[in-house]
Design an enzyme around this catalytic site. Structure first.
Site, PDB file in Angstrom:
ATOM      1  CB  CYS A   1      38.942  -1.769  12.217  1.00 30.49           C
ATOM      2  SG  CYS A   1      38.037  -2.479  10.826  1.00 30.49           S
TER       3      CYS A   1
ATOM      4  CB  CYS B   1      38.938  -6.748  11.942  1.00 35.66           C
ATOM      5  SG  CYS B   1      40.197  -5.499  11.656  1.00 35.66           S
TER       6      CYS B   1
ATOM      7  CB  CYS C   1      41.018  -1.919   8.097  1.00 35.86           C
ATOM      8  SG  CYS C   1      41.606  -3.065   9.362  1.00 35.86           S
TER       9      CYS C   1
ATOM     10  CB  CYS D   1      39.174  -6.668   7.952  1.00 30.94           C
ATOM     11  SG  CYS D   1      38.470  -5.019   8.202  1.00 30.94           S
TER      12      CYS D   1
ATOM     13  CB  CYS E   1      38.908  12.843   5.453  1.00 32.85           C
ATOM     14  SG  CYS E   1      37.225  13.438   5.420  1.00 32.85           S
TER      15      CYS E   1
HETATM   16 ZN   LIG Z   1      39.574  -3.952  10.002  1.00 41.31          ZN
END
Ligand SMILES: [Zn+2]
Length: 152
Positions: free
Chosen positions: A69, A72, A118, A121, A141
């Site tokens: 990510c 984060c 995610c 976060c 995707c």
């Molecule tokens: Zn994240």
């Protein structure tokens, strides 16, 4: 596996340690994210934008490593699960762990799609479709601006 229902902590899979760890959930306001991210990263991860297909930063990136990510650093997709979907967006057939991503129903643009965010976060990553390759039949995707790649 037991899911952690705590409001501030969350369990995610850590690929480097190869185990489930408890970490703090990350919550920031729009204006905080705006300061921390590039314009494109902010537009996509926070405003749920979609990058133009074919602008992917990871077109040629395959093989050992992990896609994390961009907001984060949570491990999201393994390099080995990336495949060429021909869509112009990075595509994966599964996340590193179901703990690390959350799916939400997205009814924007007159379509019903499963949005992928995610788990730590809440960053908008992309969508998951049921037309992927084996072994899962799923196609995650994902916008490349939501990711950073760490080679193994
Ligand atoms: Zn994240």
């Amino acid at each position: 596996m037991k899911y952690n229902r705590d409001m501030t902590n969350i369990q995610i899979y850590d690929a480097r340690q190869n185990k489930v760890v408890t970490v703090e959930r990350i919550e920031r306001s729009d204006s905080e994210w705006k300061k921390l991210l590039t314009g494109k990263q902010y537009e996509i991860t926070t405003r749920k934008g979609t990058e133009a297909p074919g602008t992917c930063l990871f077109e040629t990136v395959h093989g050992p490593g992990i896609f994390r990510c961009v907001r984060c650093g949570t491990d999201l997709f393994g390099g080995a699960t990336k495949f060429d979907s021909g869509t112009g967006w990075p595509s994966y057939y599964e996340p590193v762990s179901p703990l690390n991503v959350t799916e939400k129903s997205d009814r924007s643009y007159g379509m019903v799609r499963a949005e992928v965010v995610c788990a730590r976060c809440g960053s908008h990553l992309g969508h998951v479709f049921e037309d992927g390759p084996p072994p899962t039949g799923l196609r995650y995707c994902i916008n490349s601006a939501s990711l950073k790649f760490a080679a193994k």
